[in-house]
Design an enzyme around this catalytic site. Sequence first.
Site, PDB file in Angstrom:
ATOM      1  CE  LYS A  13      42.874  17.803  55.525  1.00 20.71           C
ATOM      2  NZ  LYS A  13      43.414  17.693  54.176  1.00 20.71           N
ATOM      3  NE  ARG A  88      45.817  12.214  55.089  1.00 18.82           N
ATOM      4  CZ  ARG A  88      46.299  13.415  55.426  1.00 18.82           C
ATOM      5  NH1 ARG A  88      46.179  13.852  56.648  1.00 18.82           N
ATOM      6  NH2 ARG A  88      46.880  14.157  54.525  1.00 18.82           N
ATOM      7  NE  ARG A 127      50.696  23.180  50.731  1.00 18.62           N
ATOM      8  CZ  ARG A 127      49.724  22.364  51.142  1.00 18.62           C
ATOM      9  NH1 ARG A 127      48.637  22.849  51.702  1.00 18.62           N
ATOM     10  NH2 ARG A 127      49.847  21.064  50.997  1.00 18.62           N
ATOM     11  NE  ARG A 153      53.578  19.664  53.350  1.00 18.35           N
ATOM     12  CZ  ARG A 153      52.316  19.454  53.743  1.00 18.35           C
ATOM     13  NH1 ARG A 153      51.631  20.421  54.307  1.00 18.35           N
ATOM     14  NH2 ARG A 153      51.747  18.291  53.572  1.00 18.35           N
ATOM     15  NE  ARG A 164      50.473  15.162  50.500  1.00 21.02           N
ATOM     16  CZ  ARG A 164      50.482  16.505  50.538  1.00 21.02           C
ATOM     17  NH1 ARG A 164      51.174  17.178  49.644  1.00 21.02           N
ATOM     18  NH2 ARG A 164      49.816  17.148  51.469  1.00 21.02           N
TER      19      ARG A 164
HETATM   20  P1  AMP Z   1      48.991  16.712  55.789  1.00 25.71           P
HETATM   21  O1  AMP Z   1      49.790  17.870  56.267  1.00 25.71           O
HETATM   22  O2  AMP Z   1      47.702  16.515  56.545  1.00 25.71           O
HETATM   23  O3  AMP Z   1      48.766  16.728  54.283  1.00 25.71           O
HETATM   24  O4  AMP Z   1      49.849  15.377  56.118  1.00 25.71           O
HETATM   25  C1  AMP Z   1      51.137  15.205  55.560  1.00 25.71           C
HETATM   26  C2  AMP Z   1      51.508  13.733  55.560  1.00 25.71           C
HETATM   27  O5  AMP Z   1      51.502  13.219  56.901  1.00 25.71           O
HETATM   28  C3  AMP Z   1      50.555  12.812  54.790  1.00 25.71           C
HETATM   29  O6  AMP Z   1      50.840  12.771  53.401  1.00 25.71           O
HETATM   30  C4  AMP Z   1      50.847  11.471  55.468  1.00 25.71           C
HETATM   31  O7  AMP Z   1      52.072  10.923  55.044  1.00 25.71           O
HETATM   32  C5  AMP Z   1      51.004  11.887  56.924  1.00 25.71           C
HETATM   33  N1  AMP Z   1      49.709  11.883  57.641  1.00 25.71           N
HETATM   34  C6  AMP Z   1      49.081  12.956  58.214  1.00 25.71           C
HETATM   35  N2  AMP Z   1      47.925  12.595  58.787  1.00 25.71           N
HETATM   36  C7  AMP Z   1      47.792  11.256  58.562  1.00 25.71           C
HETATM   37  C8  AMP Z   1      46.804  10.291  58.885  1.00 25.71           C
HETATM   38  N3  AMP Z   1      45.689  10.629  59.560  1.00 25.71           N
HETATM   39  N4  AMP Z   1      47.021   9.002  58.496  1.00 25.71           N
HETATM   40  C9  AMP Z   1      48.125   8.641  57.838  1.00 25.71           C
HETATM   41  N5  AMP Z   1      49.089   9.492  57.484  1.00 25.71           N
HETATM   42  C10 AMP Z   1      48.937  10.799  57.834  1.00 25.71           C
END
Ligand code: AMP
Length: 207
Positions: A13, A88, A127, A153, A164
């Site tokens: 994404k 989400r 990654r 990360r 996740r």
């Molecule tokens: P991402 O980079 O999109 O994988 O987001 C990293 C982390 O941020 C996720 O594992 C969640 O802990 C938090 N996060 C990001 N977007 C959301 C969302 N829309 N709702 C809840 N937690 C989020």
Amino acid sequence: MRLILLGAPASGKGTQAAVLTEQLGVPKISTGDMLRAALKDGTPLGKEAATYMNSGKLVPDSVVIGLVEERLKESDAQKGFILDGFPRTVAQADALDALLKRLGVGLDFIVQIDVPRELLMERATLRRTDKRTGQIYHLKYSPPPPDAELEHRADDHEEKVKTRLDAYDAQTAALLPHYEKLGVLRRVDGVGSPKEVTARMLSQIAG
Ligand code: AMP
């Protein structure tokens, strides 16, 4: 163009949003990036989010909904946006529907990037990010140059990635029927090079 990118963690994404933001001339709004920036800056919001993020769990709906509401009101988002990583949960999708209704705008497309779970695991755990440039590499598919200063990360370690992916299966996959009903859902095969996936996405949303 108002677009949502849906897909599991490491489905691509973020990579696709970065390309599409250039091609479509609308900002990329990534809740993950916004939360990581808040965490880095040590803001109260960042501190609240840190415990959830570092263990691979979702941050509470109220926190991310508030962030997105503020961001969508900014001037650059008036011409459109690409949402990456939001919504989400069903509560987030409902809040977004209500917000867009208040703003008097609709969604053009929701693009779901499909990638099998084994490949998602491999993509996430290998990654790495160069902390000087922010460039993302993959130890197997897109190896970094020797002088890169690599960061892994915290939530890309194996157990966290599993958490996740489970959160995605339990909560985010439930959004697909919601958007299917609206008739704006498109599905794209996310296996292949980033360029191949971009071409598939553009063919889905063109015209
Ligand atoms: P991402 O980079 O999109 O994988 O987001 C990293 C982390 O941020 C996720 O594992 C969640 O802990 C938090 N996060 C990001 N977007 C959301 C969302 N829309 N709702 C809840 N937690 C989020």
